[in-house]
Design a protein around this motif. Structure first.
Motif, PDB file in Angstrom:
ATOM      1  N   PRO A 117       0.799  -1.237   0.000  1.00  0.00           N
ATOM      2  CA  PRO A 117       0.000   0.000   0.000  1.00  0.00           C
ATOM      3  C   PRO A 117       0.826   1.277   0.000  1.00  0.00           C
ATOM      4  N   SER A 118       2.058   1.205   0.431  1.00  0.00           N
ATOM      5  CA  SER A 118       2.901   2.408   0.466  1.00  0.00           C
ATOM      6  C   SER A 118       3.633   2.651  -0.851  1.00  0.00           C
ATOM      7  N   LEU A 119       3.506   1.743  -1.799  1.00  0.00           N
ATOM      8  CA  LEU A 119       4.241   1.868  -3.071  1.00  0.00           C
ATOM      9  C   LEU A 119       3.374   2.567  -4.111  1.00  0.00           C
ATOM     10  N   ALA A 120       3.048   3.812  -3.836  1.00  0.00           N
ATOM     11  CA  ALA A 120       2.091   4.531  -4.679  1.00  0.00           C
ATOM     12  C   ALA A 120       2.579   4.725  -6.108  1.00  0.00           C
ATOM     13  N   ASP A 121       3.881   4.793  -6.316  1.00  0.00           N
ATOM     14  CA  ASP A 121       4.427   5.075  -7.647  1.00  0.00           C
ATOM     15  C   ASP A 121       5.022   3.843  -8.321  1.00  0.00           C
ATOM     16  N   THR A 122       4.824   2.677  -7.725  1.00  0.00           N
ATOM     17  CA  THR A 122       5.397   1.445  -8.267  1.00  0.00           C
ATOM     18  C   THR A 122       4.334   0.673  -9.034  1.00  0.00           C
ATOM     19  N   VAL A 123       4.665   0.213 -10.223  1.00  0.00           N
ATOM     20  CA  VAL A 123       3.739  -0.575 -11.046  1.00  0.00           C
ATOM     21  C   VAL A 123       3.886  -2.057 -10.699  1.00  0.00           C
ATOM     22  N   TRP A 124       2.776  -2.717 -10.505  1.00  0.00           N
ATOM     23  CA  TRP A 124       2.734  -4.180 -10.363  1.00  0.00           C
ATOM     24  C   TRP A 124       2.342  -4.751 -11.718  1.00  0.00           C
ATOM     25  N   LEU A 125       3.252  -5.434 -12.379  1.00  0.00           N
ATOM     26  CA  LEU A 125       2.976  -6.082 -13.655  1.00  0.00           C
ATOM     27  C   LEU A 125       2.965  -7.588 -13.426  1.00  0.00           C
ATOM     28  N   GLY A 126       1.783  -8.172 -13.403  1.00  0.00           N
ATOM     29  CA  GLY A 126       1.645  -9.591 -13.136  1.00  0.00           C
ATOM     30  C   GLY A 126       1.393 -10.388 -14.401  1.00  0.00           C
ATOM     31  N   MET A 127       1.772 -11.652 -14.328  1.00  0.00           N
ATOM     32  CA  MET A 127       1.505 -12.587 -15.416  1.00  0.00           C
ATOM     33  C   MET A 127       0.877 -13.840 -14.820  1.00  0.00           C
ATOM     34  N   SER A 128      -0.322 -14.196 -15.248  1.00  0.00           N
ATOM     35  CA  SER A 128      -0.991 -15.410 -14.801  1.00  0.00           C
ATOM     36  C   SER A 128      -1.104 -15.423 -13.280  1.00  0.00           C
ATOM     37  N   ALA A 129      -0.417 -16.323 -12.575  1.00  0.00           N
ATOM     38  CA  ALA A 129      -0.492 -16.352 -11.114  1.00  0.00           C
ATOM     39  C   ALA A 129      -0.038 -15.035 -10.500  1.00  0.00           C
ATOM     40  N   GLY A 130       0.870 -14.346 -11.153  1.00  0.00           N
ATOM     41  CA  GLY A 130       1.315 -13.043 -10.676  1.00  0.00           C
ATOM     42  C   GLY A 130       0.241 -11.991 -10.737  1.00  0.00           C
ATOM     43  N   SER A 131      -0.798 -12.228 -11.505  1.00  0.00           N
ATOM     44  CA  SER A 131      -1.984 -11.377 -11.520  1.00  0.00           C
ATOM     45  C   SER A 131      -3.058 -11.914 -10.574  1.00  0.00           C
ATOM     46  N   MET A 132      -3.267 -13.228 -10.610  1.00  0.00           N
ATOM     47  CA  MET A 132      -4.309 -13.848  -9.794  1.00  0.00           C
ATOM     48  C   MET A 132      -4.068 -13.664  -8.303  1.00  0.00           C
ATOM     49  N   VAL A 133      -2.803 -13.525  -7.898  1.00  0.00           N
ATOM     50  CA  VAL A 133      -2.483 -13.425  -6.480  1.00  0.00           C
ATOM     51  C   VAL A 133      -3.121 -12.192  -5.831  1.00  0.00           C
ATOM     52  N   LEU A 134      -3.427 -11.173  -6.591  1.00  0.00           N
ATOM     53  CA  LEU A 134      -4.010  -9.962  -6.030  1.00  0.00           C
ATOM     54  C   LEU A 134      -5.523 -10.041  -5.886  1.00  0.00           C
ATOM     55  N   THR A 135      -6.134 -11.104  -6.362  1.00  0.00           N
ATOM     56  CA  THR A 135      -7.589 -11.246  -6.335  1.00  0.00           C
ATOM     57  C   THR A 135      -8.037 -11.856  -5.004  1.00  0.00           C
ATOM     58  N   PRO A 136      -9.353 -11.868  -4.727  1.00  0.00           N
ATOM     59  CA  PRO A 136      -9.819 -12.452  -3.465  1.00  0.00           C
ATOM     60  C   PRO A 136      -9.626 -13.962  -3.367  1.00  0.00           C
ATOM     61  N   ARG A 137      -9.831 -14.680  -4.488  1.00  0.00           N
ATOM     62  CA  ARG A 137      -9.674 -16.131  -4.503  1.00  0.00           C
ATOM     63  C   ARG A 137      -9.491 -16.573  -5.948  1.00  0.00           C
ATOM     64  N   ILE A 138      -8.980 -17.801  -6.124  1.00  0.00           N
ATOM     65  CA  ILE A 138      -8.684 -18.261  -7.487  1.00  0.00           C
ATOM     66  C   ILE A 138      -9.646 -19.331  -7.978  1.00  0.00           C
ATOM     67  N   GLY A 139     -10.422 -19.948  -7.094  1.00  0.00           N
ATOM     68  CA  GLY A 139     -11.318 -21.025  -7.503  1.00  0.00           C
ATOM     69  C   GLY A 139     -10.606 -22.367  -7.523  1.00  0.00           C
ATOM     70  N   SER A 140     -11.349 -23.420  -7.301  1.00  0.00           N
ATOM     71  CA  SER A 140     -10.753 -24.754  -7.170  1.00  0.00           C
ATOM     72  C   SER A 140     -10.071 -25.225  -8.448  1.00  0.00           C
ATOM     73  N   ASP A 141     -10.472 -24.713  -9.606  1.00  0.00           N
ATOM     74  CA  ASP A 141      -9.842 -25.111 -10.866  1.00  0.00           C
ATOM     75  C   ASP A 141      -8.348 -24.815 -10.883  1.00  0.00           C
ATOM     76  N   PHE A 142      -7.918 -23.804 -10.154  1.00  0.00           N
ATOM     77  CA  PHE A 142      -6.531 -23.345 -10.214  1.00  0.00           C
ATOM     78  C   PHE A 142      -5.745 -23.685  -8.954  1.00  0.00           C
ATOM     79  N   VAL A 143      -6.281 -24.577  -8.126  1.00  0.00           N
ATOM     80  CA  VAL A 143      -5.558 -25.015  -6.934  1.00  0.00           C
ATOM     81  C   VAL A 143      -4.754 -26.261  -7.288  1.00  0.00           C
ATOM     82  N   PRO A 144      -3.428 -26.171  -7.347  1.00  0.00           N
ATOM     83  CA  PRO A 144      -2.600 -27.344  -7.670  1.00  0.00           C
ATOM     84  C   PRO A 144      -2.357 -28.185  -6.423  1.00  0.00           C
TER      85      PRO A 144
END
Length: 220
Positions: A117-144
């Motif tokens: 939250p303190s990184l106001a000027d930093t960009v988070w560029l996610g790919m696949s799991a690197g994007s999904m990690v910021l969401t509330p949940r991923i769903g059972s389909d993506f639980v390895p």
């Protein structure tokens, strides 16, 4: 936040990235985070991400002024005075794919999630799991096979929607549009399904799909 399925794969995604950075990629300093790969894809995939050897998923190879490696599992053994300054000095965090639950676990264990939250000027560029990690949940389909100590499929909840990546990717027969519809019906909230030429831009709370690929929004 720029939450991609497969990296910066289209001019629209790159334009959104440059807009968030406020300067050309060639003038920006990046840190790459390969942590998610270890619990799913293994060390070779982690190396490919770090080395810029994934031409179908461009992230580290975009022409940054500098690229450093930030391994979340190492951070608890370092003092905050060491690694926090590295993160604050970066223009962008490049967060690779793999196991989103493992990544969420180490985001918490390392202290990174408290820093974000303190990184106001930093960009988070996610790919696949690197994007999904910021969401509330991923769903059972993506639980390895790896499960966090608490169980479940909950991730960090820094955005209020879920993400189904790699929509209709021919190499992933379980990621069809029909699969996405079934997944969304059980996710319990708003969600997006995006293909590998899309990303979701989140700027000051405004959410927009960028890129030239196919996508679906599920209101939840």
């Amino acid at each position: 936040m720029l939450l991609a399925s497969a990296g910066v794969t289209s001019p629209g995604i790159r334009d959104a990235l440059v807009g968030m950075l406020g300067k050309p990629v060639e003038e920006a300093d990046a840190l790459c985070i390969p942590t998610a790969a270890y619990a799913m894809s293994g060390p070779q995939r982690a190396w490919d991400f770090v080395a810029g050897a994934e031409p179908r998923c461009p992230m580290t190879e975009l022409g940054w002024r500098s690229v450093g490696l930030l391994e979340l599992t190492a951070l608890p053994s370092l003092g905050d005075d060491e690694w926090v300054s590295w993160v604050r000095a970066a223009d962008v965090l490049l967060v690779g794919g793999g196991d989103a639950l493992y990544l969420a676990h180490w985001m918490r264990e390392s202290g990174m999630v408290e820093l974000l939250p303190s990184l106001a000027d930093t960009v988070w560029l996610g790919m696949s799991a690197g994007s999904m990690v910021l969401t509330p949940r991923i769903g059972s389909d993506f639980v390895p096979s790896w499960r966090p100590p608490t169980g479940g499929d909950e991730t960090l909840g820094l955005v209020d929607f879920a993400i189904f990546p790699h929509l209709d990717n021919p190499d992933l027969p379980e990621n069809t549009t029909a699969d996405a519809e079934r997944w969304a019906a059980g996710i319990g909230g708003p969600a997006y399904a995006i293909d590998d030429r899309c990303a979701i831009s989140v700027v000051d709370g405004a959410v927009e799909v960028v890129g030239d690929g196919a996508w679906r929004r599920f209101p939840g």
